[in-house]
Design a protein around this motif. Structure first.
Motif, PDB file in Angstrom:
ATOM      1  N   THR A 285     109.522  14.126 138.764  1.00 56.31           N
ATOM      2  CA  THR A 285     109.646  13.008 137.828  1.00 56.31           C
ATOM      3  C   THR A 285     108.372  12.850 137.010  1.00 56.31           C
ATOM      4  O   THR A 285     108.415  12.615 135.797  1.00 56.31           O
ATOM      5  CB  THR A 285     109.953  11.713 138.598  1.00 56.31           C
ATOM      6  OG1 THR A 285     111.192  11.859 139.290  1.00 56.31           O
ATOM      7  CG2 THR A 285     110.043  10.518 137.645  1.00 56.31           C
ATOM      8  N   ALA A 286     107.219  12.999 137.670  1.00 51.65           N
ATOM      9  CA  ALA A 286     105.943  12.895 136.956  1.00 51.65           C
ATOM     10  C   ALA A 286     105.825  13.989 135.893  1.00 51.65           C
ATOM     11  O   ALA A 286     105.355  13.733 134.773  1.00 51.65           O
ATOM     12  CB  ALA A 286     104.785  12.985 137.951  1.00 51.65           C
ATOM     13  N   LEU A 287     106.258  15.194 136.217  1.00 47.67           N
ATOM     14  CA  LEU A 287     106.192  16.285 135.243  1.00 47.67           C
ATOM     15  C   LEU A 287     107.133  16.038 134.070  1.00 47.67           C
ATOM     16  O   LEU A 287     106.816  16.358 132.918  1.00 47.67           O
ATOM     17  CB  LEU A 287     106.525  17.613 135.930  1.00 47.67           C
ATOM     18  CG  LEU A 287     105.509  18.085 136.979  1.00 47.67           C
ATOM     19  CD1 LEU A 287     106.004  19.356 137.659  1.00 47.67           C
ATOM     20  CD2 LEU A 287     104.146  18.317 136.344  1.00 47.67           C
ATOM     21  N   ARG A 288     108.285  15.441 134.358  1.00 46.27           N
ATOM     22  CA  ARG A 288     109.213  15.129 133.264  1.00 46.27           C
ATOM     23  C   ARG A 288     108.619  14.095 132.319  1.00 46.27           C
ATOM     24  O   ARG A 288     108.873  14.125 131.102  1.00 46.27           O
ATOM     25  CB  ARG A 288     110.539  14.620 133.833  1.00 46.27           C
ATOM     26  CG  ARG A 288     111.358  15.690 134.550  1.00 46.27           C
ATOM     27  CD  ARG A 288     112.774  15.204 134.842  1.00 46.27           C
ATOM     28  NE  ARG A 288     113.434  16.130 135.737  1.00 46.27           N
ATOM     29  CZ  ARG A 288     113.585  15.947 137.051  1.00 46.27           C
ATOM     30  NH1 ARG A 288     113.128  14.827 137.611  1.00 46.27           N
ATOM     31  NH2 ARG A 288     114.202  16.836 137.802  1.00 46.27           N
TER      32      ARG A 288
ATOM     33  N   ASP B 167     106.601  16.129 130.026  1.00 46.68           N
ATOM     34  CA  ASP B 167     107.451  16.936 129.139  1.00 46.68           C
ATOM     35  C   ASP B 167     108.112  16.080 128.065  1.00 46.68           C
ATOM     36  O   ASP B 167     108.316  16.527 126.926  1.00 46.68           O
ATOM     37  CB  ASP B 167     108.535  17.655 129.948  1.00 46.68           C
ATOM     38  CG  ASP B 167     107.953  18.715 130.877  1.00 46.68           C
ATOM     39  OD1 ASP B 167     106.801  19.150 130.638  1.00 46.68           O
ATOM     40  OD2 ASP B 167     108.633  19.095 131.850  1.00 46.68           O
ATOM     41  N   GLU B 168     108.451  14.836 128.411  1.00 45.33           N
ATOM     42  CA  GLU B 168     109.124  13.943 127.465  1.00 45.33           C
ATOM     43  C   GLU B 168     108.142  13.148 126.603  1.00 45.33           C
ATOM     44  O   GLU B 168     108.550  12.280 125.832  1.00 45.33           O
ATOM     45  CB  GLU B 168     110.023  12.978 128.249  1.00 45.33           C
ATOM     46  CG  GLU B 168     111.180  13.697 128.943  1.00 45.33           C
ATOM     47  CD  GLU B 168     111.845  12.855 130.017  1.00 45.33           C
ATOM     48  OE1 GLU B 168     111.416  11.691 130.212  1.00 45.33           O
ATOM     49  OE2 GLU B 168     112.780  13.369 130.656  1.00 45.33           O
ATOM     50  N   LYS B 169     106.831  13.458 126.781  1.00 45.17           N
ATOM     51  CA  LYS B 169     105.784  12.806 125.979  1.00 45.17           C
ATOM     52  C   LYS B 169     105.913  11.273 126.021  1.00 45.17           C
ATOM     53  O   LYS B 169     105.952  10.602 124.990  1.00 45.17           O
ATOM     54  CB  LYS B 169     105.798  13.322 124.542  1.00 45.17           C
ATOM     55  CG  LYS B 169     105.455  14.814 124.438  1.00 45.17           C
ATOM     56  CD  LYS B 169     105.477  15.301 123.011  1.00 45.17           C
ATOM     57  CE  LYS B 169     104.943  16.711 122.903  1.00 45.17           C
ATOM     58  NZ  LYS B 169     105.557  17.690 123.817  1.00 45.17           N
ATOM     59  N   MET B 170     106.000  10.773 127.226  1.00 47.94           N
ATOM     60  CA  MET B 170     106.158   9.336 127.446  1.00 47.94           C
ATOM     61  C   MET B 170     104.955   8.568 126.911  1.00 47.94           C
ATOM     62  O   MET B 170     103.821   9.038 126.969  1.00 47.94           O
ATOM     63  CB  MET B 170     106.322   9.069 128.947  1.00 47.94           C
ATOM     64  CG  MET B 170     106.749   7.668 129.310  1.00 47.94           C
ATOM     65  SD  MET B 170     108.423   7.271 128.752  1.00 47.94           S
ATOM     66  CE  MET B 170     109.392   8.452 129.717  1.00 47.94           C
ATOM     67  N   ASP B 171     105.224   7.395 126.353  1.00 47.06           N
ATOM     68  CA  ASP B 171     104.160   6.534 125.850  1.00 47.06           C
ATOM     69  C   ASP B 171     103.161   6.227 126.969  1.00 47.06           C
ATOM     70  O   ASP B 171     103.541   5.994 128.123  1.00 47.06           O
ATOM     71  CB  ASP B 171     104.782   5.223 125.335  1.00 47.06           C
ATOM     72  CG  ASP B 171     103.759   4.295 124.724  1.00 47.06           C
ATOM     73  OD1 ASP B 171     103.524   4.392 123.507  1.00 47.06           O
ATOM     74  OD2 ASP B 171     103.192   3.476 125.478  1.00 47.06           O
TER      75      ASP B 171
END
Length: 333
Positions: free
Chosen positions: A28-31, A34-38
């Protein structure tokens, strides 16, 4: 080597029982990357995980101790009846074998912990610019936990408690009380006793109850059985009886596929099964019934419960107020 293999390699010498869940957390942390979370969202997620991890660590040595969460105003003065009532409650509930969890502040929180004593107290303190300095009973104790977020703190209040007692308080107390009721009404929390404690001859919670009865029940916004989820009293011993009595026979519960498993401390009699099937058949799914059972194979990961007796039934997962009434009947046998 892909992420999955790298994570497996990282975890290979760690706790194997929970390695799959640790892998989920890392994935989940890697996602998030990858999703360039704010970054603001990343901070919330990272802080929440840290708070929950630390709280779980502090509570872990006390898993086999029953605990009562006490809510109430931080502004209640020591010379008032509600304060004295909270002190007496803390003393009385510890004598019944329970520890006490509060928000760690002054007022009702400090009163309950003064009654319970430092060794029997947990404080879940929230960082605020006012009102939330730790009370002297819990200040400096290893069981005092500081939270940045209300939602992680409230989760720990519910997750770690076996009962809840509410004394008079403000918006926060009502928020905590209604959330507890909502979680139990919807099955998102384990069944547990919820007691509203007034000062002797007080009317605070009795007035609240009239609002619930007139405005919520009267308008069909809740079911009559939902009123079984809580009790109102102005007597400390009655409040403690309600809490301790909930575990007279009932021990705990869990779902196994479509079955709800009730774990009991005493053998299941034919009389009890007949009573449940006659009075509570409607909370079973069609064709279902209450039956005695040995531990199910899925419960083998909870060895501390394997000696307990069991009733299993296909609960409709809707009538949780009715389920509470059923537990009351179980405790009479």
């Amino acid at each position: 080597m892909n992420d999955h293999d790298l994570i497996r390699q990282l975890l290979q010498n760690r706790d194997r029982e929970n390695a799959d869940l640790a892998e989920d957390i890392i994935q989940t942390a890697l996602r998030l990357l990858d999703e360039k979370m704010d970054r603001r969202d990343m901070r919330v997620i990272a802080s929440a995980l840290k708070e929950l991890r630390y709280a779980a660590k502090i509570f872990a040595p006390y898993q086999n101790h029953r605990k009562v969460t006490v809510f109430g105003s931080a502004r209640t003065r020591p010379d008032t009846p509600p304060y004295q009532q909270a002190v007496e409650f803390g003393k009385a509930i510890v004598k019944r074998g329970f520890m006490v969890i509060t928000g760690g502040g002054e007022g009702i929180m400090g009163a309950a912990q003064r009654g319970a004593g430092r060794g029997n107290s947990f404080g879940l303190n929230i960082r605020l610019p006012f009102e939330q300095e730790p009370n002297e009973e819990i200040a400096g104790d290893k069981k005092l936990i500081f939270f940045k977020y209300f939602f992680t703190r409230k989760l720990c209040f519910m997750k770690e408690s076996d009962a809840i007692a509410l004394f008079p308080g403000g918006f926060g107390t009502h928020d905590e009380g209604f959330e507890a009721l909502t979680l139990m009404q919807t099955g998102k929390a384990q069944p547990k006793p919820l007691v509203f404690v007034d000062a002797p001859r007080g009317h605070y919670w009795k007035t609240w109850w009239r609002f619930v009865e007139d405005q919520l029940l009267g308008a069909d916004l809740i079911d009559k059985d939902d009123l079984a989820l809580f009790k109102i009293t102005d007597d400390v011993e009655e409040a403690c009886d309600e809490i301790a009595g909930f575990y007279r026979n009932y021990h705990s519960s869990r779902y196994v596929k479509d079955l709800l498993v009730l774990r009991l401390q005493h053998p299941v009699t034919e009389t009890l099964l007949r009573t449940l099937n006659e009075r509570f058949a409607k909370i079973c799914r069609p064709g279902g019934a209450f039956q005695a059972s040995a531990p199910l194979p899925e419960e083998e990961n909870e060895p501390e419960t394997l000696s307990l007796h069991r009733i299993v039934f296909p609960f409709n997962r809707t009538n949780f107020g009715r389920l509470r009434l059923l537990i009351d009947v179980v405790n009479q046998h």
